[in-house]
Scaffold this motif. Structure first.
Motif, PDB file in Angstrom:
ATOM      1  N   UNK A   1      25.194 -25.904 104.947  1.00 18.65           N
ATOM      2  CA  UNK A   1      25.614 -24.513 104.965  1.00 18.65           C
ATOM      3  C   UNK A   1      24.401 -23.637 104.706  1.00 18.65           C
ATOM      4  N   UNK A   2      24.379 -22.496 105.345  1.00 24.46           N
ATOM      5  CA  UNK A   2      23.332 -21.508 105.081  1.00 24.46           C
ATOM      6  C   UNK A   2      24.031 -20.259 104.571  1.00 24.46           C
ATOM      7  N   UNK A   3      23.496 -19.710 103.482  1.00 25.93           N
ATOM      8  CA  UNK A   3      24.088 -18.525 102.862  1.00 25.93           C
ATOM      9  C   UNK A   3      23.070 -17.394 102.903  1.00 25.93           C
ATOM     10  N   UNK A   4      23.454 -16.282 103.474  1.00 26.90           N
ATOM     11  CA  UNK A   4      22.620 -15.076 103.487  1.00 26.90           C
ATOM     12  C   UNK A   4      23.104 -14.189 102.346  1.00 26.90           C
ATOM     13  N   UNK A   5      22.178 -13.768 101.488  1.00 25.43           N
ATOM     14  CA  UNK A   5      22.518 -12.928 100.341  1.00 25.43           C
ATOM     15  C   UNK A   5      21.734 -11.631 100.375  1.00 25.43           C
ATOM     16  N   UNK A   6      22.393 -10.555 100.024  1.00 21.87           N
ATOM     17  CA  UNK A   6      21.744  -9.267  99.830  1.00 21.87           C
ATOM     18  C   UNK A   6      22.291  -8.720  98.516  1.00 21.87           C
ATOM     19  N   UNK A   7      21.493  -8.829  97.455  1.00 19.62           N
ATOM     20  CA  UNK A   7      21.938  -8.416  96.124  1.00 19.62           C
ATOM     21  C   UNK A   7      21.347  -7.050  95.811  1.00 19.62           C
ATOM     22  N   UNK A   8      22.213  -6.130  95.455  1.00 21.22           N
ATOM     23  CA  UNK A   8      21.791  -4.773  95.108  1.00 21.22           C
ATOM     24  C   UNK A   8      22.261  -4.477  93.691  1.00 21.22           C
ATOM     25  N   UNK A   9      21.383  -3.806  92.924  1.00 21.59           N
ATOM     26  CA  UNK A   9      21.685  -3.509  91.526  1.00 21.59           C
ATOM     27  C   UNK A   9      21.483  -2.023  91.285  1.00 21.59           C
ATOM     28  N   UNK A  10      22.347  -1.452  90.449  1.00 24.07           N
ATOM     29  CA  UNK A  10      22.191  -0.054  90.055  1.00 24.07           C
ATOM     30  C   UNK A  10      22.685   0.902  91.119  1.00 24.07           C
ATOM     31  N   UNK A  11      21.968   2.011  91.271  1.00 25.42           N
ATOM     32  CA  UNK A  11      22.414   3.031  92.225  1.00 25.42           C
ATOM     33  C   UNK A  11      22.311   2.555  93.659  1.00 25.42           C
TER      34      UNK A  11
END
Length: 182
Positions: free
Chosen positions: A84-94
């Motif tokens: 499996x391949x997982x694409x992540x885009x993690x955003x924090x705060x505003x």
């Protein structure tokens, strides 16, 4: 990931299944999903849910520090041995706030939306400053504690050396007196 106190997290993700026939990854099928678990620095579970193969996860943390986000595949039984391949885009705060959605939901004009963004940025900067003050205070406490321990260790070593020196002088004096050299 390091965050400030009371931070908003937004995680966009997409899971793809390896296709041995084509040698590449294909878009995820309906059976593939992810179990997501998020824990704060105190190791308390903030979030623990099963999600579909593609989507957005949002949660708010009220504890400053390093957070752990664990992703587990819920499809290991059906697709054992597959990759499996997982694409992540993690955003924090505003950065985690979708202002287009906020403007639509609250019926804000462009100027009102920009003011809202600036207020959120000012709030985020204030939170970051408070977090840095907190870290600085903890660092200062650690430094002072270490400094005090080093001081007491040095004093202890000096006392031990003085006692050993006095004991050696007394022992040598009694030795020379017993041999009648003094």
């Amino acid at each position: 990931m390091i965050c400030t106190k009371s931070a908003i997290f937004a995680v966009n993700y997409k899971v793809e299944l390896f296709d041995p026939k084509s040698g590449g990854f294909m878009p995820s099928s309906p059976g593939i999903g992810m179990h997501v678990e998020a824990r704060d620095p105190d190791d308390k579970t903030i979030l623990s849910r099963v999600y579909s193969s593609e989507g957005r996860i949002s949660f708010t943390s009220h504890t400053p520090g390093e957070h752990i986000i664990c992703l587990y595949s819920n499809s290991s039984k059906w697709f054992s041995g597959s990759q499996l391949r997982v694409h992540l885009d993690i955003q924090v705060g505003e950065h985690a706030i979708d202002y287009a959605n906020v403007a639509q939901r609250e019926k804000l004009s462009e100027l009102q939306l920009r003011v809202r963004q600036l207020l959120d940025q000012v709030e985020q900067i204030t939170k970051e400053q408070n977090y840095q003050r907190y870290r600085e205070e903890r660092f200062r406490q650690t430094s002072e504690s270490t400094n005090q321990r080093v001081l007491w260790w040095s004093i202890t070593q000096t006392c031990i050396l003085l006692v050993m020196g006095a004991w050696q002088m007394r022992h040598l004096k009694s030795f020379f007196e017993a041999k009648k050299l003094v």
